[in-house]
Scaffold this active site. Structure first.
Site, PDB file in Angstrom:
ATOM      1  N   ASN A 149       3.864  17.944 -43.850  1.00 49.50           N
ATOM      2  CA  ASN A 149       3.474  18.873 -43.460  1.00 49.50           C
ATOM      3  C   ASN A 149       2.225  18.066 -42.811  1.00 49.50           C
ATOM      4  OD1 ASN A 149       1.084  21.148 -43.295  1.00 49.50           O
ATOM      5  ND2 ASN A 149       0.707  20.759 -45.648  1.00 49.50           N
ATOM      6  N   LYS A 154      -0.978  18.686 -41.387  1.00 49.73           N
ATOM      7  CA  LYS A 154      -2.421  19.700 -41.609  1.00 49.73           C
ATOM      8  C   LYS A 154      -2.756  20.062 -40.218  1.00 49.73           C
ATOM      9  CE  LYS A 154      -2.389  18.225 -46.219  1.00 49.73           C
ATOM     10  NZ  LYS A 154      -2.628  17.622 -47.387  1.00 49.73           N
ATOM     11  N   HIS A 206      -0.678  26.883 -49.164  1.00 49.21           N
ATOM     12  CA  HIS A 206      -0.925  25.876 -49.864  1.00 49.21           C
ATOM     13  C   HIS A 206      -2.490  25.403 -50.295  1.00 49.21           C
ATOM     14  CE1 HIS A 206      -2.289  21.795 -48.873  1.00 49.21           C
ATOM     15  NE2 HIS A 206      -1.018  21.063 -48.299  1.00 49.21           N
ATOM     16  N   GLU A 247      -5.238  24.140 -50.294  1.00 47.59           N
ATOM     17  CA  GLU A 247      -5.403  23.798 -48.296  1.00 47.59           C
ATOM     18  C   GLU A 247      -6.207  25.542 -48.784  1.00 47.59           C
ATOM     19  OE1 GLU A 247      -4.628  20.704 -46.243  1.00 47.59           O
ATOM     20  OE2 GLU A 247      -4.731  19.920 -48.499  1.00 47.59           O
ATOM     21  N   GLU A 263       2.974  21.405 -55.758  1.00 45.33           N
ATOM     22  CA  GLU A 263       1.534  19.860 -55.279  1.00 45.33           C
ATOM     23  C   GLU A 263       0.276  20.634 -56.291  1.00 45.33           C
ATOM     24  OE1 GLU A 263       2.816  20.290 -50.675  1.00 45.33           O
ATOM     25  OE2 GLU A 263       1.556  20.854 -51.190  1.00 45.33           O
ATOM     26  N   GLY A 311      -3.640  14.043 -51.478  1.00 42.63           N
ATOM     27  CA  GLY A 311      -4.555  13.443 -50.811  1.00 42.63           C
ATOM     28  C   GLY A 311      -5.693  12.271 -51.839  1.00 42.63           C
ATOM     29  N   SER A 330       0.665  13.098 -52.669  1.00 41.93           N
ATOM     30  CA  SER A 330       0.417  11.770 -53.083  1.00 41.93           C
ATOM     31  C   SER A 330       1.692  11.486 -52.882  1.00 41.93           C
ATOM     32  CB  SER A 330      -0.609  10.986 -53.387  1.00 41.93           C
ATOM     33  OG  SER A 330      -1.325  10.898 -53.437  1.00 41.93           O
TER      34      SER A 330
END
Ligand code: 13P
Length: 249
Positions: free
Chosen positions: A9, A11, A94, A96, A166, A172, A212
């Site tokens: 991904n 992003k 996701h 985010e 996730e 991250g 990660s």
């Protein structure tokens, strides 16, 4: 048999030129493998990436889409538009998108339906926040996210669903779920699907881990029985790292 998948991904990284460079390096380094490899570049690079990857084993996914067929939705992209540029898979849900763009389970259920109507496979993401894990609520949160967005689907639709666990606290941050934490949650997810549908169906669903994942930890995470691959963020922007993660299987 369920598939082993490694998906990158990207992003909001890589313009058209950077994307072409990354794709060409990936094609150079990628060797034939049993593991399915997917990259999810930004919308502006989907067409070029999908063209450049033609004839290879690697396919492209979009990072988002709208549920409507078309219409007055400024700034949005539909399933048919994605199909038109060679996209076969879309990442939905996701964290985010949930956190910064207010995407709810109910909205995601509509997006999932729209993708499946267009025969686009869905990588459906979900995961608990740190506070949920600290309070021991991680399973309830994950179960709710899956139920609310996916449990209206008939069993036959699950052929086009890939799950991606996730945990938000691992995205991250450099902090990964331990292989045991990942396995425990993946096993719980598979059990949840088995309870709703059947153990046969649950056994066929690929469940990816994301958060990660790096070359140094991929092998151990992927070695767990219910972990069928990874959804990779930061490390997918570096071809050497991404290739090492693919080869970790
Ligand atoms: P990182 O690998 O950068 O933690 O990101 C994971 C992710 O969000 C993939 O969708």
């Amino acid at each position: 048999m369920r598939k082993q998948i490694v998906a990158g991904n990207w992003k909001m990284n890589n313009d058209y030129v950077d994307s072409e460079l990354l794709v060409s390096k990936l094609l150079e380094q990628h060797t034939h493998s049993q593991t399915e490899v997917i990259i999810a570049p930004p919308f502006t690079s989907l067409l070029s990436s999908s063209n450049s990857l033609k004839g290879s084993q690697i396919t492209v996914a979009a990072q988002n889409m709208h549920y409507a067929e078309n219409g007055a939705y400024t700034g949005e992209v539909s399933a048919a538009m994605l199909k038109g540029v060679g996209v076969q898979t879309v990442i939905l849900g996701h964290s985010e998108r949930r956190a910064y763009f207010g995407e709810t389970d109910a909205l995601l259920a509509k997006k999932v339906d729209a993708a499946l109507q267009h025969n686009i496979r869905v990588i459906f993401c979900f995961g608990e926040e740190l506070a949920d894990r600290k309070s021991g609520n991680e399973e309830a949160i994950v179960e709710g996210q899956i139920k609310n967005a996916l449990f209206h689907l008939p069993a036959s639709a699950w052929e086009q669903i890939v799950l991606a666990y996730e945990p938000v606290w691992a995205i991250g941050t450099g902090e990964t779920a331990s292989p045991e934490q990942a396995q425990d949650m993946h096993n719980f997810i598979r059990q949840t699907i088995a309870n709703k549908y059947s153990s046969g169906l649950a056994a066929e669903v690929s469940i990816l881990y994301g958060g990660s994942v790096k070359p140094a930890n991929a092998k151990e995470i992927f070695s767990k029985a219910d972990v069928d691959g990874g959804l990779i963020g930061g490390a997918a922007l570096d071809v050497t790292q991404f290739t090492a993660i693919i080869n970790a299987f």
